[in-house]
Design a protein around this motif. Structure first.
Motif, PDB file in Angstrom:
ATOM      1  N   ASP A 172     -34.291 -28.749 -20.183  1.00  0.00           N
ATOM      2  CA  ASP A 172     -33.306 -29.038 -20.815  1.00  0.00           C
ATOM      3  C   ASP A 172     -31.925 -28.529 -20.349  1.00  0.00           C
ATOM      4  O   ASP A 172     -31.950 -27.858 -19.089  1.00  0.00           O
ATOM      5  CB  ASP A 172     -33.342 -28.662 -22.255  1.00  0.00           C
ATOM      6  N   ALA A 173     -30.791 -28.766 -20.855  1.00  0.00           N
ATOM      7  CA  ALA A 173     -29.537 -28.480 -20.257  1.00  0.00           C
ATOM      8  C   ALA A 173     -29.287 -27.093 -19.750  1.00  0.00           C
ATOM      9  O   ALA A 173     -29.041 -26.585 -18.737  1.00  0.00           O
ATOM     10  CB  ALA A 173     -28.320 -28.726 -21.019  1.00  0.00           C
ATOM     11  N   ALA A 174     -30.070 -25.977 -20.635  1.00  0.00           N
ATOM     12  CA  ALA A 174     -29.659 -24.510 -20.294  1.00  0.00           C
ATOM     13  C   ALA A 174     -30.891 -24.368 -19.055  1.00  0.00           C
ATOM     14  O   ALA A 174     -30.263 -23.652 -18.297  1.00  0.00           O
ATOM     15  CB  ALA A 174     -30.191 -23.790 -21.817  1.00  0.00           C
ATOM     16  N   GLN A 175     -31.884 -24.978 -19.381  1.00  0.00           N
ATOM     17  CA  GLN A 175     -32.862 -24.739 -18.221  1.00  0.00           C
ATOM     18  C   GLN A 175     -32.279 -25.260 -16.644  1.00  0.00           C
ATOM     19  O   GLN A 175     -32.564 -24.564 -15.774  1.00  0.00           O
ATOM     20  CB  GLN A 175     -34.042 -25.275 -18.409  1.00  0.00           C
ATOM     21  N   ILE A 176     -31.659 -26.326 -16.856  1.00  0.00           N
ATOM     22  CA  ILE A 176     -31.157 -26.849 -15.628  1.00  0.00           C
ATOM     23  C   ILE A 176     -30.025 -25.924 -14.958  1.00  0.00           C
ATOM     24  O   ILE A 176     -29.785 -25.832 -13.834  1.00  0.00           O
ATOM     25  CB  ILE A 176     -30.514 -28.344 -16.084  1.00  0.00           C
ATOM     26  N   LEU A 194     -31.588 -23.500 -13.031  1.00  0.00           N
ATOM     27  CA  LEU A 194     -31.908 -23.739 -11.838  1.00  0.00           C
ATOM     28  C   LEU A 194     -30.994 -23.705 -10.875  1.00  0.00           C
ATOM     29  O   LEU A 194     -30.941 -23.624  -9.756  1.00  0.00           O
ATOM     30  CB  LEU A 194     -32.683 -25.174 -12.012  1.00  0.00           C
ATOM     31  N   ILE A 195     -30.021 -24.396 -11.315  1.00  0.00           N
ATOM     32  CA  ILE A 195     -28.716 -24.508 -10.301  1.00  0.00           C
ATOM     33  C   ILE A 195     -27.994 -22.978  -9.940  1.00  0.00           C
ATOM     34  O   ILE A 195     -27.895 -22.830  -8.702  1.00  0.00           O
ATOM     35  CB  ILE A 195     -27.424 -25.265 -10.942  1.00  0.00           C
ATOM     36  N   LEU A 246     -26.742 -32.000 -16.220  1.00  0.00           N
ATOM     37  CA  LEU A 246     -26.699 -31.673 -14.782  1.00  0.00           C
ATOM     38  C   LEU A 246     -25.345 -31.905 -14.170  1.00  0.00           C
ATOM     39  O   LEU A 246     -24.702 -31.088 -13.610  1.00  0.00           O
ATOM     40  CB  LEU A 246     -27.842 -32.592 -13.833  1.00  0.00           C
ATOM     41  N   TYR A 247     -24.666 -32.969 -14.420  1.00  0.00           N
ATOM     42  CA  TYR A 247     -23.391 -33.398 -13.870  1.00  0.00           C
ATOM     43  C   TYR A 247     -22.325 -32.486 -14.256  1.00  0.00           C
ATOM     44  O   TYR A 247     -21.547 -31.842 -13.506  1.00  0.00           O
ATOM     45  CB  TYR A 247     -22.961 -34.973 -14.041  1.00  0.00           C
ATOM     46  N   ARG A 255     -19.796 -25.257 -11.496  1.00  0.00           N
ATOM     47  CA  ARG A 255     -20.137 -24.330 -10.622  1.00  0.00           C
ATOM     48  C   ARG A 255     -19.491 -24.766  -9.258  1.00  0.00           C
ATOM     49  O   ARG A 255     -20.003 -24.030  -8.212  1.00  0.00           O
ATOM     50  CB  ARG A 255     -21.734 -24.157 -10.474  1.00  0.00           C
ATOM     51  N   GLY A 256     -18.539 -25.516  -8.952  1.00  0.00           N
ATOM     52  CA  GLY A 256     -17.931 -25.838  -8.041  1.00  0.00           C
ATOM     53  C   GLY A 256     -18.447 -26.849  -7.150  1.00  0.00           C
ATOM     54  O   GLY A 256     -18.030 -27.102  -5.952  1.00  0.00           O
TER      55      GLY A 256
END
Length: 263
Positions: free
Chosen positions: A52-56, A59-60, A89-90, A96-97
């Protein structure tokens, strides 16, 4: 048909195929974190495992932490695909730059459709590039076309590759000994695919059928090697040519690139 092509792409061309020539690779969950010559980091994955968004976001952050700990990293590319299930994701990459580069079309088709007997335009010689001088002339032209100031680094890397790996083929089109168009053929070991990469034509020579003839030469070589499919991440310059030849746009890919701040 396009669904079958996309399934073949996802199952055969992601992770291992993308990082086969990396200097180092590191696994973190579904991610494969690779470093290529020149300090170029790369993030690949077959999918994000339903994150999900939080897990992604986690990962980043983990990927960035990994590359910050590597010596000599000059950039990190996170290769996104338009068909992936990747909520948030996007936005997370942007926060984060990471900077989005141009979106390209993922093109796939049967090799036989492109392996045509096309005569090169008058005054154009199409041939394999095999020498160091050939490689430098090719990469210098592509550097100008793509406005890439680092083309010399890539030229050295490319020349080493063709010395070490006789599967990789470089093809050039010349007019009076000057390279005006070029592209690579990269058969992917253990798959049914060969990739069409690095396609570029000097602006003044576009629209004359040179790139199409160059593509047909590469396709015939791929067919001789037993490759059923050809794939390419295509700009808007090459996409229409490949579509006319029979390749299908199955998805899109957008590189997101992070550059470390100055020390």
């Amino acid at each position: 048909m396009s669904d079958d092509l996309l399934a073949a792409y996802d199952s055969q061309l992601r992770t291992g195929a993308e990082t086969a020539h990396a200097l180092t690779t590191h696994a973190h969950g579904p991610l494969r974190l690779a470093v290529f010559p020149g300090g170029q980091g790369f993030v690949s994955y077959a999918d994000l495992g339903g994150a999900d968004a939080a897990q992604i976001e986690l990962l980043i952050d983990a990927a960035l932490d990994h590359f910050r700990g590597e010596e000599g990293i000059t950039s990190v590319e996170w290769k996104t695909r338009g068909h992936d299930q990747a909520p948030g994701l996007y936005d997370a990459l942007d926060q984060r730059g990471f900077v989005a580069e141009d979106t390209e079309s993922i093109m796939i088709g049967e090799t036989a459709l492109l392996a045509l007997e096309l005569a090169a335009p008058h005054g154009i010689l199409i041939r394999r590039a095999r020498t160091r001088a050939d490689v430098w002339a090719m990469e210098e032209m592509q550097g100008r076309v793509f406005d890439d100031p680092n083309w010399e680094v890539r030229a050295e890397t490319t020349f080493r590759r063709i010395q070490e790996d006789d599967e990789v083929e470089l093809w050039i089109a010349e007019s009076d000994g000057r390279v005006v168009s070029a592209g690579r053929l990269e058969p992917v070991a253990g798959t049914q695919f060969a990739g069409l990469w690095g396609g570029a034509t000097v602006e003044a020579w576009r629209g004359r059928g040179i790139y199409r003839a160059l593509t047909a030469e590469r396709a015939r070589s791929a067919l001789a090697r037993g490759k059923k499919y050809l794939n390419s991440d295509s700009t808007e310059f090459s996409r229409p040519i490949l579509e006319r030849a029979g390749l299908v746009r199955v998805s899109t890919t957008t590189p997101y690139v992070w550059t470390p701040p100055p020390a």
